[in-house]
Design a protein around this motif. Structure first.
Motif, PDB file in Angstrom:
ATOM      1  N   GLY A 118       0.813  -1.196   0.000  1.00 49.77           N
ATOM      2  CA  GLY A 118       0.000   0.000   0.000  1.00 49.77           C
ATOM      3  C   GLY A 118       0.852   1.253   0.000  1.00 49.77           C
TER       4      GLY A 118
ATOM      5  N   LEU B 167     -10.957   5.552   5.690  1.00 46.05           N
ATOM      6  CA  LEU B 167     -11.119   4.328   4.909  1.00 46.05           C
ATOM      7  C   LEU B 167     -10.025   4.192   3.859  1.00 46.05           C
ATOM      8  CD1 LEU B 167     -14.992   4.483   4.457  1.00 46.05           C
ATOM      9  CD2 LEU B 167     -13.746   2.627   5.572  1.00 46.05           C
TER      10      LEU B 167
ATOM     11  N   ARG C 111      -6.966   1.478   3.848  1.00 47.99           N
ATOM     12  CA  ARG C 111      -6.881   0.578   2.697  1.00 47.99           C
ATOM     13  C   ARG C 111      -5.495   0.599   2.074  1.00 47.99           C
ATOM     14  NH1 ARG C 111     -11.313   2.138   0.242  1.00 47.99           N
ATOM     15  NH2 ARG C 111     -10.441   3.368  -1.460  1.00 47.99           N
ATOM     16  N   GLU C 112      -4.810   1.749   2.192  1.00 48.75           N
ATOM     17  CA  GLU C 112      -3.454   1.868   1.646  1.00 48.75           C
ATOM     18  C   GLU C 112      -2.376   1.485   2.653  1.00 48.75           C
ATOM     19  OE1 GLU C 112      -2.441   2.357  -1.347  1.00 48.75           O
ATOM     20  OE2 GLU C 112      -4.383   2.750  -2.269  1.00 48.75           O
TER      21      GLU C 112
ATOM     22  N   GLY D 252     -13.085  -3.940   6.241  1.00 52.72           N
ATOM     23  CA  GLY D 252     -12.316  -3.957   5.003  1.00 52.72           C
ATOM     24  C   GLY D 252     -10.895  -4.462   5.178  1.00 52.72           C
TER      25      GLY D 252
ATOM     26  N   GLY E 256      -8.673  -3.238   7.360  1.00 51.84           N
ATOM     27  CA  GLY E 256      -7.755  -2.200   7.814  1.00 51.84           C
ATOM     28  C   GLY E 256      -7.631  -2.146   9.316  1.00 51.84           C
TER      29      GLY E 256
END
Length: 245
Positions: free
Chosen positions: A2, A24, A28-29, A53, A55
């Protein structure tokens, strides 16, 4: 990998809107996100969405950032997003409403940044991204925004000073300046059939108002190592509205 793998991001105002979208996206990254908000229910929703998700995120709520902030632990990215606003024309805006807006849009940026500063210095540098506004540099035709514009103008001025003071420590400071963006706070205005939505969109060259994700993408770039030589930027996220007369 990421774009923010190994980074620790502190984001204020993660209960919804731009703050939630940024949390978010950063998670996610690959970032470990710490959020804060005044509203425990919506703050918990954001944490649940991030974790669902895959994370990593923790959050503190309720927290009043306008009180002297104190932070513990390491920080690589600070996103000053939280705000609260009261509107009114200059002849009617009370000093209490003016003070409320300055406190909750400018003072909190100073207080949180001051608290984060020693951690950024200890880490050998980092990124500060302040959420300003298009109203920091121009008037708004559809709503009297005296206090809001003044506060966000102050956020930009503070950002530029942080560039100078942070440079020797490897700390970058930048801003993003959204125009009208659809958030839980602005959605009722934008979806009011008798409201100014059509006139707002008509003044945006790209033909629409912004979404929180539009702003989050700019924040992600400024927080990432892709922007390692970017400090002092103010990125308009406004569909081109800032250049229209």
């Amino acid at each position: 990998m990421g774009r923010l793998d190994g980074k620790r991001a502190l984001i204020s105002g993660t209960g919804g809107g731009i703050g939630r979208a940024t949390a978010l996206l950063c998670a996610r990254e690959g970032a470990y996100v710490v959020g804060c908000d005044l509203r425990p229910e919506t703050s918990d929703e954001t944490v649940a969405l991030v974790r669902a998700g895959g994370g990593r995120m923790d959050a503190i709520a309720p927290v009043d950032l306008a009180s002297a902030a104190d932070l513990a632990g390491g920080i690589d990215i600070l996103v000053n997003n939280a705000s609260a606003i009261r509107f009114g024309p200059i002849g009617e805006l009370s000093f209490a409403d003016w003070s409320f807006t300055i406190r909750n849009e400018l003072d909190i940026v100073f207080l949180v940044t001051r608290a984060a500063w020693p951690h950024l210095v200890a880490a050998g540098g980092g990124s500060i991204v302040n959420v300003a506004s298009i109203t920091a540099s121009r008037g708004a035709f559809f709503m009297p925004q005296n206090a809001h514009g003044a506060a966000k103008g102050g956020v930009l001025a503070l950002t530029y000073q942080l560039v100078v003071e942070g440079g020797p420590h490897g700390i970058r400071a930048n801003a993003v300046s959204p125009a009208m963006t659809e958030t839980p706070q602005t959605a009722p205005l934008l979806h009011d059939p008798g409201g100014p939505a059509a006139s707002i969109a008509a003044r945006v060259p790209l033909g629409r108002w912004g979404q929180p994700e539009d702003v989050a993408q700019a924040i992600l770039f400024l927080g990432s190592d892709e922007a390692s030589h970017v400090s002092g930027a103010n990125i308009p996220v406004d569909g081109g509205a800032a250049v229209v007369g």
